[in-house]
Design a protein around this motif. Sequence first.
Motif, PDB file in Angstrom:
ATOM      1  N   SER A 209      32.191 -22.528  17.132  1.00  0.00           N
ATOM      2  CA  SER A 209      31.688 -23.867  17.493  1.00  0.00           C
ATOM      3  C   SER A 209      32.197 -24.966  16.576  1.00  0.00           C
ATOM      4  N   ASP A 210      32.178 -26.190  17.126  1.00  0.00           N
ATOM      5  CA  ASP A 210      32.454 -27.399  16.338  1.00  0.00           C
ATOM      6  C   ASP A 210      31.153 -28.061  15.904  1.00  0.00           C
ATOM      7  N   ARG A 211      30.167 -28.070  16.835  1.00  0.00           N
ATOM      8  CA  ARG A 211      28.837 -28.605  16.521  1.00  0.00           C
ATOM      9  C   ARG A 211      27.779 -27.649  17.040  1.00  0.00           C
ATOM     10  N   VAL A 212      26.574 -27.804  16.524  1.00  0.00           N
ATOM     11  CA  VAL A 212      25.461 -26.982  16.995  1.00  0.00           C
ATOM     12  C   VAL A 212      24.217 -27.854  17.091  1.00  0.00           C
ATOM     13  N   THR A 213      23.487 -27.698  18.196  1.00  0.00           N
ATOM     14  CA  THR A 213      22.193 -28.352  18.370  1.00  0.00           C
ATOM     15  C   THR A 213      21.121 -27.282  18.335  1.00  0.00           C
ATOM     16  N   VAL A 214      20.078 -27.518  17.545  1.00  0.00           N
ATOM     17  CA  VAL A 214      18.995 -26.559  17.384  1.00  0.00           C
ATOM     18  C   VAL A 214      17.763 -27.065  18.123  1.00  0.00           C
ATOM     19  N   LEU A 215      17.210 -26.207  18.991  1.00  0.00           N
ATOM     20  CA  LEU A 215      15.963 -26.508  19.695  1.00  0.00           C
ATOM     21  C   LEU A 215      14.833 -25.678  19.108  1.00  0.00           C
ATOM     22  N   ARG A 216      13.657 -26.299  19.024  1.00  0.00           N
ATOM     23  CA  ARG A 216      12.450 -25.572  18.614  1.00  0.00           C
ATOM     24  C   ARG A 216      11.267 -26.153  19.378  1.00  0.00           C
ATOM     25  N   ASP A 217      10.582 -25.302  20.139  1.00  0.00           N
ATOM     26  CA  ASP A 217       9.407 -25.716  20.914  1.00  0.00           C
ATOM     27  C   ASP A 217       9.705 -26.913  21.812  1.00  0.00           C
ATOM     28  N   GLY A 218      10.873 -26.914  22.436  1.00  0.00           N
ATOM     29  CA  GLY A 218      11.222 -27.964  23.381  1.00  0.00           C
ATOM     30  C   GLY A 218      11.756 -29.240  22.769  1.00  0.00           C
ATOM     31  N   HIS A 219      11.833 -29.304  21.435  1.00  0.00           N
ATOM     32  CA  HIS A 219      12.325 -30.494  20.744  1.00  0.00           C
ATOM     33  C   HIS A 219      13.685 -30.211  20.110  1.00  0.00           C
ATOM     34  N   VAL A 220      14.515 -31.241  19.988  1.00  0.00           N
ATOM     35  CA  VAL A 220      15.755 -31.126  19.229  1.00  0.00           C
ATOM     36  C   VAL A 220      15.430 -31.280  17.751  1.00  0.00           C
ATOM     37  N   VAL A 221      15.669 -30.210  16.992  1.00  0.00           N
ATOM     38  CA  VAL A 221      15.460 -30.269  15.543  1.00  0.00           C
ATOM     39  C   VAL A 221      16.587 -31.054  14.890  1.00  0.00           C
TER      40      VAL A 221
END
Length: 495
Positions: A209-221
């Motif tokens: 990957s170049d970037r990563v998006t982290v989700l937790r409980d429906g929210h973007v961390v």
Amino acid sequence: MRAPLLELKSIRKTFPGVIALADVTFDLKAGEVHALVGENGAGKSTLLSVMNGLIAPDSGEIRIGGQPVVLSGPTVALAHRLALVHQELVLCPNLSVAENIFLGREPKARLGSANRMVLNRMAEELLAEVQVKLDPSRKVGELSLNERQIVEICRALASRPRVLVFDEPTASLNDDQVGHLLDIIRKLKASGLGIIYVSHRLGEVLDISDRVTVLRDGHVVGTREIAGLDETVLVSLMVGREHKPGQTAYRDRRRGAIALEAEAIGKSSIFDNVSLKVHAGEIVGIAGLLGCQREAVVRAIFGAAPIDRGEIRIRGKAAALRSPRDAIRSGIGFMPADRKGEGLVLPMNVGDNLGMAILRRLGRFGFMRGRQRTTKANELVRKLAIKISGLSQLASQLSGGNQQKIVIGKWIARGGDIVIAEDPTRGVDVGAKFEIWSTIQGLADEGKAVLLLTTELQEMMDACDRILVMSRGRVTGHFHRKDFSAEAIAHCFVA
């Protein structure tokens, strides 16, 4: 400045009593791999369903190439050249490999029927791209789960998309196949495609990957550049607490008598002269590359495709396992890798799924004893820490990790002393993985004999007492725990 290929702005989606996505914003550029990670239940599947037009968001906006779009279904998404490689396979088992890859886009002959010669040649070209040799005329229903995953990937590539979403594409692949797939993704990225990569294998995420998006409980961390990240930081973002690397659930224990023994068993031209022993209180793995036929061996032991030579012995006595019913009566439980297709009945609720393996004990005159079923099911829910709203919740509504725990719980309820576990952590997050491995170790602690298959060699080495290696339908190696070496085991893959 060039607009992103795909933008999701302030996407919100709720279900009764649950906020699945809370104002999620995500974008994808041409020529990049943007990973999406999070624990089971974080909202990843819902977000992918919104992208693919399967679910309409309650609010928010989707843009493709800078233009607002309404994705009212998968066909509309595909028309915008957005393709999804599904984690749970959506193939037609009665059609061929080529027919599945080009379903709805078949080249036509003069009278309107599919031109099979051209169809098979096109399929061969796509299969060559993913460096897999498969007969394009073979029925998909005859393929292993690993091979079906490759067909699913080829079907997505056949649409020549601009945005390609990979949802746990390597969950059923071995290390060799994973390397090939990541090489393909790099080539697609270099050609200008935008790729969304969803995986619980964080090493792959960091690699590709170049970037990563982290989700937790429906929210973007948060959304981070990959440079400078490591697995410890990623896991901490996912779970909201510090993660300590190197954790393993393995426990040394005293093994008992031989519970399961196969002596020189064979099945037509699929596998031959396979011998193995599993003692009570022992976990034995079978490692091998795609096509080594280890899946065929364990399914033969479970009676799903009976052997035609050799002998299987249960607790020292010869056993004629002509069907899964024979195997279950002999005390063998089977946890399939395809939990949704084979391990669960998705339209049924949690309580009924947990009681499925013990219907005869819980039933009288054809009816379930409700109180007894409820007591046993609640006991398993507590023991395995299954996260549910109640026993009446449908199995289809649960995360992958919780579904897998139900599959395990079903066989715990049955109480047999031999367990076959086929890729038990396929497609589950790091937290659920550790819980599942702890549960499997607990089965061995209780004196059960466990025969294990997993596509991740390191997981197998972490969990097992011994490992057998198979190649081309034969056993090519046997390792005790003190001798485990990834290099030595891999050497036997091509012996």
